[in-house]
Design a protein around this motif. Structure first.
Motif, PDB file in Angstrom:
ATOM      1  N   UNK A  12       0.824  -1.207   0.000  1.00 24.62           N
ATOM      2  CA  UNK A  12       0.000   0.000   0.000  1.00 24.62           C
ATOM      3  C   UNK A  12       0.858   1.256   0.000  1.00 24.62           C
ATOM      4  N   UNK A  13       1.919   1.254   0.786  1.00 25.28           N
ATOM      5  CA  UNK A  13       2.840   2.391   0.782  1.00 25.28           C
ATOM      6  C   UNK A  13       3.426   2.588  -0.609  1.00 25.28           C
ATOM      7  N   UNK A  14       3.798   1.492  -1.243  1.00 20.83           N
ATOM      8  CA  UNK A  14       4.368   1.579  -2.578  1.00 20.83           C
ATOM      9  C   UNK A  14       3.378   2.208  -3.557  1.00 20.83           C
ATOM     10  N   UNK A  15       2.109   1.823  -3.458  1.00 23.46           N
ATOM     11  CA  UNK A  15       1.090   2.388  -4.340  1.00 23.46           C
ATOM     12  C   UNK A  15       0.903   3.882  -4.109  1.00 23.46           C
ATOM     13  N   UNK A  16       0.918   4.284  -2.844  1.00 24.77           N
ATOM     14  CA  UNK A  16       0.774   5.704  -2.522  1.00 24.77           C
ATOM     15  C   UNK A  16       1.954   6.489  -3.084  1.00 24.77           C
ATOM     16  N   UNK A  17       3.163   5.978  -2.866  1.00 21.92           N
ATOM     17  CA  UNK A  17       4.337   6.664  -3.400  1.00 21.92           C
ATOM     18  C   UNK A  17       4.330   6.684  -4.932  1.00 21.92           C
ATOM     19  N   UNK A  18       3.864   5.596  -5.530  1.00 22.67           N
ATOM     20  CA  UNK A  18       3.780   5.542  -6.987  1.00 22.67           C
ATOM     21  C   UNK A  18       2.782   6.585  -7.499  1.00 22.67           C
ATOM     22  N   UNK A  20       2.073   9.360  -6.194  1.00 26.89           N
ATOM     23  CA  UNK A  20       2.633  10.709  -6.039  1.00 26.89           C
ATOM     24  C   UNK A  20       3.957  10.861  -6.802  1.00 26.89           C
ATOM     25  N   UNK A  21       4.270   9.852  -7.610  1.00 26.39           N
ATOM     26  CA  UNK A  21       5.465   9.830  -8.463  1.00 26.39           C
ATOM     27  C   UNK A  21       6.765   9.895  -7.680  1.00 26.39           C
ATOM     28  N   UNK A  22       6.742   9.373  -6.456  1.00 30.82           N
ATOM     29  CA  UNK A  22       7.962   9.261  -5.659  1.00 30.82           C
ATOM     30  C   UNK A  22       8.506   7.851  -5.871  1.00 30.82           C
ATOM     31  N   UNK A  23       9.175   7.674  -7.004  1.00 30.86           N
ATOM     32  CA  UNK A  23       9.626   6.342  -7.413  1.00 30.86           C
ATOM     33  C   UNK A  23      10.649   5.716  -6.468  1.00 30.86           C
ATOM     34  N   UNK A  24      11.613   6.466  -5.927  1.00 26.06           N
ATOM     35  CA  UNK A  24      12.558   5.826  -5.002  1.00 26.06           C
ATOM     36  C   UNK A  24      11.868   5.218  -3.766  1.00 26.06           C
ATOM     37  N   UNK A  25      10.936   5.944  -3.171  1.00 19.08           N
ATOM     38  CA  UNK A  25      10.242   5.403  -1.999  1.00 19.08           C
ATOM     39  C   UNK A  25       9.276   4.292  -2.391  1.00 19.08           C
ATOM     40  N   UNK A  26       8.683   4.400  -3.566  1.00 16.33           N
ATOM     41  CA  UNK A  26       7.801   3.346  -4.056  1.00 16.33           C
ATOM     42  C   UNK A  26       8.585   2.052  -4.254  1.00 16.33           C
ATOM     43  N   UNK A  27       9.780   2.167  -4.832  1.00 22.67           N
ATOM     44  CA  UNK A  27      10.633   0.992  -5.037  1.00 22.67           C
ATOM     45  C   UNK A  27      11.055   0.390  -3.702  1.00 22.67           C
ATOM     46  N   UNK A  28      11.427   1.233  -2.765  1.00 20.72           N
ATOM     47  CA  UNK A  28      11.844   0.740  -1.445  1.00 20.72           C
ATOM     48  C   UNK A  28      10.718  -0.052  -0.781  1.00 20.72           C
ATOM     49  N   UNK A  29       9.505   0.460  -0.849  1.00 17.23           N
ATOM     50  CA  UNK A  29       8.370  -0.218  -0.219  1.00 17.23           C
ATOM     51  C   UNK A  29       8.024  -1.523  -0.932  1.00 17.23           C
ATOM     52  N   UNK A  30       8.035  -1.530  -2.268  1.00 14.87           N
ATOM     53  CA  UNK A  30       7.684  -2.766  -2.989  1.00 14.87           C
ATOM     54  C   UNK A  30       8.775  -3.814  -2.794  1.00 14.87           C
ATOM     55  N   UNK A  31      10.021  -3.378  -2.705  1.00  9.48           N
ATOM     56  CA  UNK A  31      11.111  -4.327  -2.430  1.00  9.48           C
ATOM     57  C   UNK A  31      10.918  -4.999  -1.076  1.00  9.48           C
ATOM     58  N   UNK A  32      10.485  -4.230  -0.068  1.00  9.00           N
ATOM     59  CA  UNK A  32      10.220  -4.804   1.257  1.00  9.00           C
ATOM     60  C   UNK A  32       9.054  -5.784   1.186  1.00  9.00           C
ATOM     61  N   UNK A  33       8.002  -5.412   0.465  1.00  2.45           N
ATOM     62  CA  UNK A  33       6.848  -6.304   0.332  1.00  2.45           C
ATOM     63  C   UNK A  33       7.255  -7.616  -0.326  1.00  2.45           C
ATOM     64  N   UNK A  34       8.080  -7.526  -1.358  1.00  2.00           N
ATOM     65  CA  UNK A  34       8.542  -8.740  -2.049  1.00  2.00           C
ATOM     66  C   UNK A  34       9.417  -9.577  -1.129  1.00  2.00           C
ATOM     67  N   UNK A  35      10.307  -8.942  -0.393  1.00  2.35           N
ATOM     68  CA  UNK A  35      11.176  -9.662   0.539  1.00  2.35           C
ATOM     69  C   UNK A  35      10.349 -10.460   1.547  1.00  2.35           C
ATOM     70  N   UNK A  36       9.358  -9.814   2.148  1.00  3.82           N
ATOM     71  CA  UNK A  36       8.504 -10.503   3.110  1.00  3.82           C
ATOM     72  C   UNK A  36       7.683 -11.597   2.435  1.00  3.82           C
ATOM     73  N   UNK A  37       7.230 -11.347   1.206  1.00  8.85           N
ATOM     74  CA  UNK A  37       6.417 -12.352   0.511  1.00  8.85           C
ATOM     75  C   UNK A  37       7.231 -13.583   0.175  1.00  8.85           C
ATOM     76  N   UNK A  38       8.495 -13.388  -0.165  1.00  9.09           N
ATOM     77  CA  UNK A  38       9.347 -14.535  -0.489  1.00  9.09           C
ATOM     78  C   UNK A  38       9.637 -15.383   0.741  1.00  9.09           C
ATOM     79  N   UNK A  39       9.600 -14.779   1.903  1.00  7.16           N
ATOM     80  CA  UNK A  39       9.783 -15.522   3.147  1.00  7.16           C
ATOM     81  C   UNK A  39       8.539 -16.339   3.488  1.00  7.16           C
ATOM     82  N   UNK A  40       7.390 -15.953   2.950  1.00  8.10           N
ATOM     83  CA  UNK A  40       6.130 -16.638   3.214  1.00  8.10           C
ATOM     84  C   UNK A  40       5.923 -17.847   2.315  1.00  8.10           C
ATOM     85  N   UNK A  55       6.608  -2.328 -13.051  1.00  7.68           N
ATOM     86  CA  UNK A  55       6.182  -0.997 -13.507  1.00  7.68           C
ATOM     87  C   UNK A  55       7.066   0.099 -12.921  1.00  7.68           C
ATOM     88  N   UNK A  56       7.404  -0.031 -11.649  1.00  9.06           N
ATOM     89  CA  UNK A  56       8.270   0.974 -11.004  1.00  9.06           C
ATOM     90  C   UNK A  56       9.644   0.983 -11.680  1.00  9.06           C
TER      91      UNK A  56
END
Length: 121
Positions: A12-18, A20-40, A55-56
């Motif tokens: 959700x954070x990644x979508x909000x940053x995306x 607002x066109x804040x790509x660096x923060x959007x990437x950081x948030x989606x990377x965290x989401x992916x990291x946690x998802x891969x652990x699941x 897309x980012x």
């Protein structure tokens, strides 16, 4: 359960940053989401994380990462129409119009076309 909440929060954070066109923060948030998802391990809808990561990366001009993320999304769900649209967009950006057209056409015929995907359009 807590891990899924973290995935959803970061996504959700990644979508909000995306938005607002804040790509660096959007990437950081989606990377965290992916990291946690891969652990699941695999779960329904996991491919969406990779689609947005693609897309980012594409918006940041990182075509190699964009293609890598979309390939991961399609590995999880080979019938994911939006994934083929994303892959076609990467090919289009690279000037590979024949490959782009093939992927757009493939997306139309796939069964996984969620409401609001507008794949046919």
């Amino acid at each position: 359960m807590q891990e899924r909440a973290v995935i959803m929060t970061e996504f959700t954070k990644s979508l909000v940053y995306l938005a607002t066109e804040n790509l660096p923060l959007s990437k950081e948030a989606i990377d965290k989401a992916i990291l946690y998802s891969e652990q699941q391990g695999p779960f329904e809808g996991q491919e969406v994380l990779y689609l947005f990561a693609s897309q980012i990366a594409r918006l940041q001009g990182d075509k190699a990462s964009a293609r890598n993320f979309v390939d991961k999304a399609l590995l999880i769900n080979p019938a994911y129409g939006r994934g083929y649209i994303a892959k076609a967009n990467v090919f289009y950006d690279e000037g590979l119009l024949y490959q782009a057209k093939e992927n757009y056409i493939k997306a139309i015929g796939l069964p996984d076309q969620p409401i609001g995907a507008y794949i046919i359009e």
